[in-house]
Design a protein around this motif. Structure first.
Motif, PDB file in Angstrom:
ATOM      1  N   LYS A 264       2.261  -1.612 -14.428  1.00 38.78           N
ATOM      2  CA  LYS A 264       0.958  -2.244 -14.649  1.00 38.78           C
ATOM      3  C   LYS A 264       0.518  -3.016 -13.401  1.00 38.78           C
ATOM      4  O   LYS A 264      -0.627  -3.433 -13.295  1.00 38.78           O
ATOM      5  N   HIS A 265       1.420  -3.177 -12.444  1.00 39.26           N
ATOM      6  CA  HIS A 265       1.118  -3.893 -11.206  1.00 39.26           C
ATOM      7  C   HIS A 265       0.654  -2.960 -10.078  1.00 39.26           C
ATOM      8  O   HIS A 265       0.413  -3.408  -8.967  1.00 39.26           O
ATOM      9  N   ILE A 266       0.565  -1.643 -10.372  1.00 39.30           N
ATOM     10  CA  ILE A 266       0.120  -0.674  -9.370  1.00 39.30           C
ATOM     11  C   ILE A 266      -1.266  -0.176  -9.761  1.00 39.30           C
ATOM     12  O   ILE A 266      -1.436   0.426 -10.814  1.00 39.30           O
TER      13      ILE A 266
ATOM     14  N   VAL B 207       0.859  -1.181   0.000  1.00 38.38           N
ATOM     15  CA  VAL B 207       0.000   0.000   0.000  1.00 38.38           C
ATOM     16  C   VAL B 207       0.897   1.233   0.000  1.00 38.38           C
ATOM     17  O   VAL B 207       1.792   1.360   0.835  1.00 38.38           O
ATOM     18  N   PHE B 208       0.654   2.116  -0.970  1.00 34.99           N
ATOM     19  CA  PHE B 208       1.435   3.349  -1.101  1.00 34.99           C
ATOM     20  C   PHE B 208       0.480   4.518  -0.911  1.00 34.99           C
ATOM     21  O   PHE B 208      -0.474   4.673  -1.659  1.00 34.99           O
TER      22      PHE B 208
ATOM     23  N   LEU C 223       9.179   1.211  -6.806  1.00 33.94           N
ATOM     24  CA  LEU C 223       8.254   0.163  -6.410  1.00 33.94           C
ATOM     25  C   LEU C 223       7.848  -0.670  -7.621  1.00 33.94           C
ATOM     26  O   LEU C 223       7.808  -1.895  -7.560  1.00 33.94           O
ATOM     27  N   GLY C 224       7.580  -0.015  -8.753  1.00 35.76           N
ATOM     28  CA  GLY C 224       7.247  -0.731  -9.986  1.00 35.76           C
ATOM     29  C   GLY C 224       8.361  -1.659 -10.427  1.00 35.76           C
ATOM     30  O   GLY C 224       8.113  -2.790 -10.862  1.00 35.76           O
ATOM     31  N   GLU C 225       9.603  -1.210 -10.295  1.00 37.51           N
ATOM     32  CA  GLU C 225      10.752  -2.044 -10.668  1.00 37.51           C
ATOM     33  C   GLU C 225      10.863  -3.265  -9.755  1.00 37.51           C
ATOM     34  O   GLU C 225      11.126  -4.371 -10.212  1.00 37.51           O
ATOM     35  N   VAL C 226      10.647  -3.051  -8.467  1.00 38.84           N
ATOM     36  CA  VAL C 226      10.708  -4.160  -7.508  1.00 38.84           C
ATOM     37  C   VAL C 226       9.597  -5.167  -7.808  1.00 38.84           C
ATOM     38  O   VAL C 226       9.829  -6.383  -7.812  1.00 38.84           O
ATOM     39  N   LEU C 227       8.391  -4.683  -8.083  1.00 39.09           N
ATOM     40  CA  LEU C 227       7.279  -5.582  -8.396  1.00 39.09           C
ATOM     41  C   LEU C 227       7.564  -6.395  -9.656  1.00 39.09           C
ATOM     42  O   LEU C 227       7.257  -7.589  -9.721  1.00 39.09           O
TER      43      LEU C 227
ATOM     44  N   GLY D  24       1.484  -7.107  -6.199  1.00 37.68           N
ATOM     45  CA  GLY D  24       1.013  -5.847  -6.736  1.00 37.68           C
ATOM     46  C   GLY D  24       1.055  -4.772  -5.671  1.00 37.68           C
ATOM     47  O   GLY D  24       1.517  -4.994  -4.557  1.00 37.68           O
ATOM     48  N   ALA D  25       0.555  -3.603  -6.031  1.00 36.09           N
ATOM     49  CA  ALA D  25       0.521  -2.476  -5.106  1.00 36.09           C
ATOM     50  C   ALA D  25      -0.741  -1.664  -5.361  1.00 36.09           C
ATOM     51  O   ALA D  25      -1.286  -1.666  -6.468  1.00 36.09           O
ATOM     52  N   VAL D  26      -1.177  -0.997  -4.318  1.00 37.59           N
ATOM     53  CA  VAL D  26      -2.308  -0.084  -4.400  1.00 37.59           C
ATOM     54  C   VAL D  26      -1.792   1.306  -4.074  1.00 37.59           C
ATOM     55  O   VAL D  26      -1.214   1.524  -3.005  1.00 37.59           O
TER      56      VAL D  26
END
Length: 142
Positions: free
Chosen positions: A113-115, A54-55, A72-76, A89-91
């Motif tokens: 695309k995972h956020i 959660v961000f 965060l996108g790179e880590v995901l 994923g992330a919100v």
């Protein structure tokens, strides 16, 4: 080399909360979430992911959010490649009091695309403030 960078990014993101808690401890203040249990936040109740970050931020943020969301996108992405069977994923939760849901969704997606992006109703904002001590930005955003 990519593995070292990915692990460094993951470590950096992972260590930030611990650093804040330790910092608050030395200042004689506890973290707002210390000794608090939240069973399942309503904004994650529809999630089917095994790992969901959660961000808290606001669409249009021009300093911390873009850099952090890009990392965060790179880590995901690395986690998805390394553990393809896991759902990660992330919100991105927009903390502007008057947030546009579509702008919020697009803002999160531009980094990965995972956020996914999420906005909260007034009642949900009160719950989030109570449960997580999140402050909401008074100006309109996104």
């Amino acid at each position: 080399m990519k593995k070292v960078i990915s692990l460094s990014l993951l470590a950096g993101i992972s260590l930030l909360p611990a650093t804040l808690v330790i910092g608050f401890s030395y200042l004689g203040k506890g973290h707002p979430l210390e000794n608090k249990t939240v069973a399942e936040p309503f904004f994650l109740s529809q999630s089917s992911k095994s790992i969901e970050v959660v961000f808290w931020g606001y669409a249009g943020c021009d300093s911390i959010c873009p850099v952090s969301l890009k990392r965060l996108g790179e880590v995901l992405k690395v986690l998805k490649q390394k553990f393809p069977q896991s759902k990660v994923g992330a919100v991105f939760v927009n903390v502007a009091k008057k947030a546009n849901p579509e702008v919020t969704r697009r803002y999160g997606r531009q980094f990965s695309k995972h956020i996914t992006g999420g906005t909260l109703t007034s009642n949900e904002m009160r719950e989030v403030h109570r449960d997580f001590n999140v402050r909401f930005k008074s100006v309109e955003s996104g």
